[in-house]
Every structure is written in structure tokens, then in C-alpha cells.
Design a protein around this motif. Structure first.
Motif, PDB file in Angstrom:
ATOM      1  N   VAL A 133       0.838  -1.200   0.000  1.00 35.28           N
ATOM      2  CA  VAL A 133       0.000   0.000   0.000  1.00 35.28           C
ATOM      3  C   VAL A 133       0.872   1.249   0.000  1.00 35.28           C
ATOM      4  O   VAL A 133       0.636   2.201  -0.749  1.00 35.28           O
ATOM      5  CB  VAL A 133      -0.944   0.015   1.218  1.00 35.28           C
ATOM      6  CG1 VAL A 133      -1.667   1.351   1.317  1.00 35.28           C
ATOM      7  CG2 VAL A 133      -1.963  -1.116   1.128  1.00 35.28           C
ATOM      8  N   HIS A 165       2.633   1.568  -3.547  1.00 30.37           N
ATOM      9  CA  HIS A 165       1.830   1.492  -4.769  1.00 30.37           C
ATOM     10  C   HIS A 165       0.538   2.295  -4.676  1.00 30.37           C
ATOM     11  O   HIS A 165      -0.291   2.209  -5.574  1.00 30.37           O
ATOM     12  CB  HIS A 165       1.503   0.029  -5.092  1.00 30.37           C
ATOM     13  CG  HIS A 165       2.686  -0.796  -5.459  1.00 30.37           C
ATOM     14  ND1 HIS A 165       3.093  -0.983  -6.760  1.00 30.37           N
ATOM     15  CD2 HIS A 165       3.584  -1.460  -4.700  1.00 30.37           C
ATOM     16  CE1 HIS A 165       4.175  -1.748  -6.784  1.00 30.37           C
ATOM     17  NE2 HIS A 165       4.498  -2.045  -5.538  1.00 30.37           N
ATOM     18  N   GLN A 166       0.334   3.053  -3.600  1.00 27.46           N
ATOM     19  CA  GLN A 166      -0.921   3.782  -3.419  1.00 27.46           C
ATOM     20  C   GLN A 166      -1.149   4.836  -4.497  1.00 27.46           C
ATOM     21  O   GLN A 166      -0.155   5.408  -4.997  1.00 27.46           O
ATOM     22  CB  GLN A 166      -0.942   4.427  -2.034  1.00 27.46           C
ATOM     23  CG  GLN A 166       0.163   5.428  -1.753  1.00 27.46           C
ATOM     24  CD  GLN A 166       0.156   5.867  -0.312  1.00 27.46           C
ATOM     25  OE1 GLN A 166      -0.857   6.354   0.184  1.00 27.46           O
ATOM     26  NE2 GLN A 166       1.274   5.672   0.383  1.00 27.46           N
ATOM     27  N   PRO A 167      -2.415   5.075  -4.880  1.00 30.71           N
ATOM     28  CA  PRO A 167      -3.598   4.376  -4.406  1.00 30.71           C
ATOM     29  C   PRO A 167      -3.692   2.988  -5.023  1.00 30.71           C
ATOM     30  O   PRO A 167      -3.486   2.824  -6.224  1.00 30.71           O
ATOM     31  CB  PRO A 167      -4.743   5.270  -4.883  1.00 30.71           C
ATOM     32  CG  PRO A 167      -4.199   5.950  -6.097  1.00 30.71           C
ATOM     33  CD  PRO A 167      -2.729   6.158  -5.829  1.00 30.71           C
ATOM     34  N   VAL A 168      -4.005   1.981  -4.220  1.00 36.41           N
ATOM     35  CA  VAL A 168      -3.986   0.604  -4.672  1.00 36.41           C
ATOM     36  C   VAL A 168      -5.275  -0.099  -4.257  1.00 36.41           C
ATOM     37  O   VAL A 168      -5.831   0.179  -3.185  1.00 36.41           O
ATOM     38  CB  VAL A 168      -2.753  -0.132  -4.093  1.00 36.41           C
ATOM     39  CG1 VAL A 168      -2.794  -0.177  -2.580  1.00 36.41           C
ATOM     40  CG2 VAL A 168      -2.596  -1.521  -4.672  1.00 36.41           C
ATOM     41  N   ILE A 183      -3.539   2.590   7.438  1.00 31.70           N
ATOM     42  CA  ILE A 183      -4.040   2.799   6.083  1.00 31.70           C
ATOM     43  C   ILE A 183      -5.465   3.326   6.166  1.00 31.70           C
ATOM     44  O   ILE A 183      -6.098   3.274   7.218  1.00 31.70           O
ATOM     45  CB  ILE A 183      -4.006   1.507   5.227  1.00 31.70           C
ATOM     46  CG1 ILE A 183      -4.999   0.471   5.777  1.00 31.70           C
ATOM     47  CG2 ILE A 183      -2.601   0.946   5.148  1.00 31.70           C
ATOM     48  CD1 ILE A 183      -5.168  -0.740   4.861  1.00 31.70           C
ATOM     49  N   ARG A 215      -9.250   5.498   0.420  1.00 34.24           N
ATOM     50  CA  ARG A 215      -9.046   6.801  -0.219  1.00 34.24           C
ATOM     51  C   ARG A 215     -10.193   7.204  -1.130  1.00 34.24           C
ATOM     52  O   ARG A 215     -10.667   8.324  -1.087  1.00 34.24           O
ATOM     53  CB  ARG A 215      -7.752   6.785  -1.043  1.00 34.24           C
ATOM     54  CG  ARG A 215      -6.496   6.648  -0.235  1.00 34.24           C
ATOM     55  CD  ARG A 215      -5.287   6.570  -1.139  1.00 34.24           C
ATOM     56  NE  ARG A 215      -5.350   7.559  -2.219  1.00 34.24           N
ATOM     57  CZ  ARG A 215      -4.329   8.343  -2.566  1.00 34.24           C
ATOM     58  NH1 ARG A 215      -3.180   8.248  -1.925  1.00 34.24           N
ATOM     59  NH2 ARG A 215      -4.439   9.200  -3.549  1.00 34.24           N
ATOM     60  N   THR A 246      -9.993   2.137  -3.260  1.00 29.12           N
ATOM     61  CA  THR A 246      -8.538   2.251  -3.235  1.00 29.12           C
ATOM     62  C   THR A 246      -8.065   2.528  -1.810  1.00 29.12           C
ATOM     63  O   THR A 246      -8.782   3.136  -1.013  1.00 29.12           O
ATOM     64  CB  THR A 246      -8.052   3.393  -4.153  1.00 29.12           C
ATOM     65  OG1 THR A 246      -8.659   4.627  -3.744  1.00 29.12           O
ATOM     66  CG2 THR A 246      -8.390   3.097  -5.596  1.00 29.12           C
ATOM     67  N   PHE A 247      -6.857   2.063  -1.506  1.00 26.33           N
ATOM     68  CA  PHE A 247      -6.282   2.235  -0.176  1.00 26.33           C
ATOM     69  C   PHE A 247      -5.001   3.053  -0.252  1.00 26.33           C
ATOM     70  O   PHE A 247      -4.280   3.015  -1.248  1.00 26.33           O
ATOM     71  CB  PHE A 247      -5.976   0.865   0.448  1.00 26.33           C
ATOM     72  CG  PHE A 247      -7.185   0.016   0.687  1.00 26.33           C
ATOM     73  CD1 PHE A 247      -7.889   0.093   1.887  1.00 26.33           C
ATOM     74  CD2 PHE A 247      -7.632  -0.869  -0.293  1.00 26.33           C
ATOM     75  CE1 PHE A 247      -9.015  -0.689   2.105  1.00 26.33           C
ATOM     76  CE2 PHE A 247      -8.754  -1.651  -0.088  1.00 26.33           C
ATOM     77  CZ  PHE A 247      -9.450  -1.563   1.121  1.00 26.33           C
ATOM     78  N   GLY A 248      -4.729   3.788   0.814  1.00 25.04           N
ATOM     79  CA  GLY A 248      -3.497   4.551   0.918  1.00 25.04           C
ATOM     80  C   GLY A 248      -3.085   4.645   2.374  1.00 25.04           C
ATOM     81  O   GLY A 248      -3.840   4.248   3.273  1.00 25.04           O
ATOM     82  N   THR A 249      -1.894   5.152   2.636  1.00 25.98           N
ATOM     83  CA  THR A 249      -1.408   5.287   4.009  1.00 25.98           C
ATOM     84  C   THR A 249      -1.941   6.571   4.635  1.00 25.98           C
ATOM     85  O   THR A 249      -2.507   7.424   3.972  1.00 25.98           O
ATOM     86  CB  THR A 249       0.128   5.295   4.044  1.00 25.98           C
ATOM     87  OG1 THR A 249       0.617   6.326   3.159  1.00 25.98           O
ATOM     88  CG2 THR A 249       0.681   3.951   3.613  1.00 25.98           C
ATOM     89  N   ALA A 271      -3.343  10.415  -7.488  1.00 25.58           N
ATOM     90  CA  ALA A 271      -4.656   9.839  -7.212  1.00 25.58           C
ATOM     91  C   ALA A 271      -5.760  10.538  -7.995  1.00 25.58           C
ATOM     92  O   ALA A 271      -6.729   9.920  -8.421  1.00 25.58           O
ATOM     93  CB  ALA A 271      -4.949   9.932  -5.712  1.00 25.58           C
TER      94      ALA A 271
END
Length: 225
Positions: free
Chosen positions: A98, A101-104, A131, A134, A145-148, A195
């Protein structure tokens, strides 16, 4: 007529606020407390120079400022204790994917790891605040999508995502403590995708949290070994 503020006074004010604060403070946070016209940037720069090489140092974490123990003195604060909750290897792999590679999406995480993404693994990372969800990818099915988060940056002492370490440093920091899965490459952090070009924000009512079922998460994966 505006009276120019004494730079030393501004510096002392910033120092006092940062020492007393329970969490890192941003320039905006400091401006709310300081007299109008205070040169915060100059005060921060002066304090960083003043504390350089001392037992504590002024550092930027997730766009905010805090005092912390100098890295070379961290051994003084070390104590042996049982860790109440340690990330599993699957969670560490997922978090690293994550981060780089975000947004993943869940499907993209699975493609990198080579196994089905566990609902439990993502649950843990979301619960710990490392996380966040997003938005939704502009592709068929509109996957989440996921991000930190800023908490991720604070936990690993990073000023921004551009400061993400390489593989060796990731292992030393505890982000990776396993053999990398086939096909896993660490891209250049500065090349993280924008993003806004491929996802839309989640449309939620106030206080609403999206259910995991909306992203079709699979069953919890079996323990490694």
C-alpha cells in the motif's frame, strides 16, 4: 503601525508550544497560538540549528513538527517488553505494498502478493490507522482504493511519502520482515501515481464508514507456514 516581533521571542514561543504539545504541531497550529506577524519558518529554522547535535532534535513528521530523541541515542530508551500487538507477515507485506503502490485496490494487492487479500489483514491495518480508504478507482466495478495515513508517517518517522526507505531500510524499520513475494518491486517513491487522475473520493454521509463487503474482500487467509 505593526511592531516587528523579536525573533528570539518567536523562537521561544515555538519551543514552548512544541514541548507542551501532546502531538506534533503544524505551521497552521503554531500560527493560531503565536502573535500576528510571527515568522514561524525562521523560528523553526533557528530552533533546528540550535538543537542540531543535541540529545533531542526538532524534526518534521507528516508535515508537522515535534521534538524527539536523537537517533544515535535511541538505545538509551530501549526496554524489553512484550509487544501487545505485532503485525503479521501478511499485514507487513500488505502495508508495504500500500505504501509504495498507493492508491492501490485489493485486487492489485493480491496481484503483487500472489495470494488472496485477507479481510482480517486489511481490518487490522485500518483499525490501527496505518491505512485508509481513499476513494474509488475509475474502472469497472468501482473498487475501493487504499493509501497510508499521517499515523503511518508518524509511526515510521517520515516527513512525507517521498522519504520512504529502500528495501534494506524497510526491513530494519520493521516494514518488511519476510522474503519478498515473486514480482514485488519497490518503485521510486517520488514516482507515486497521482490519485486525482484515476480515482474519485468516497461519497459517504457524515460519520458513515464503508463496509468491507462493498469491496468484496475474501475470507481470512491461512496463517503462513
Amino acid at each position: 503601525m505593526t511592531t516587528e516581533l523579536d525573533p528570539l521571542f518567536v523562537e521561544r514561543c515555538i519551543e514552548a508550544l512544541l514541548f507542551a504539545a501532546a502531538e506534533p504541531l503544524s505551521d497552521v497550529d503554531l500560527a493560531k497560538r503565536l502573535p500576528e506577524g510571527a515568522d514561524i519558518a525562521a523560528g523553526i529554522a533557528s530552533l533546528r540549528a540550535r538543537y542540531a547535535g543535541r540529545g533531542i532534535e526538532l524534526v518534521e513528521v507528516a508535515g508537522r513538527w515535534r521534538y524527539q530523541t536523537a537517533h544515535d541515542l535511541a538505545f538509551l530508551m530501549t526496554e524489553e517488553r512484550e509487544e501487545p500487538r505485532r503485525l503479521s507477515k501478511a499485514a507487513q507485506e500488505t502495508l508495504a505494498i500500500v505504501a509504495y503502490h498507493q492508491p492501490v485496490t485489493r485486487a492489485e494487492i493480491e496481484a503483487v502478493r500472489g495470494v488472496q487479500a485477507s479481510r482480517g489483514t486489511l481490518d487490522v491495518l485500518l483499525e490501527l490507522g496505518l491505512i485508509r480508504m481513499r476513494g474509488r478507482r475509475r474502472t469497472p466495478g468501482r473498487p475501493v482504493t487504499f493509501g497510508t495515513t499521517d499515523a503511518f508517517l508518524e509511526h515510521y518517522g517520515l516527513a512525507s511519502l517521498a522519504d520512504l526507505p529502500g528495501i534494506a531500510e524497510m526491513k530494519a524499520a520493521g516494514l518488511l520482515e519476510m522474503n519478498l513475494p515473486p514480482g514485488f518491486n519497490v518503485p521510486d517513491p517520488l514516482g507515486l501515481r497521482a490519485a486525482g487522475d484515476e480515482e474519485d473520493p468516497l461519497e459517504l454521509d457524515d460519520g458513515e464508514t464503508p463496509e468491507f463487503a462493498q469491496d468484496f474482500l475474501g475470507e481470512p487467509e491461512k496463517a503462513d507456514g
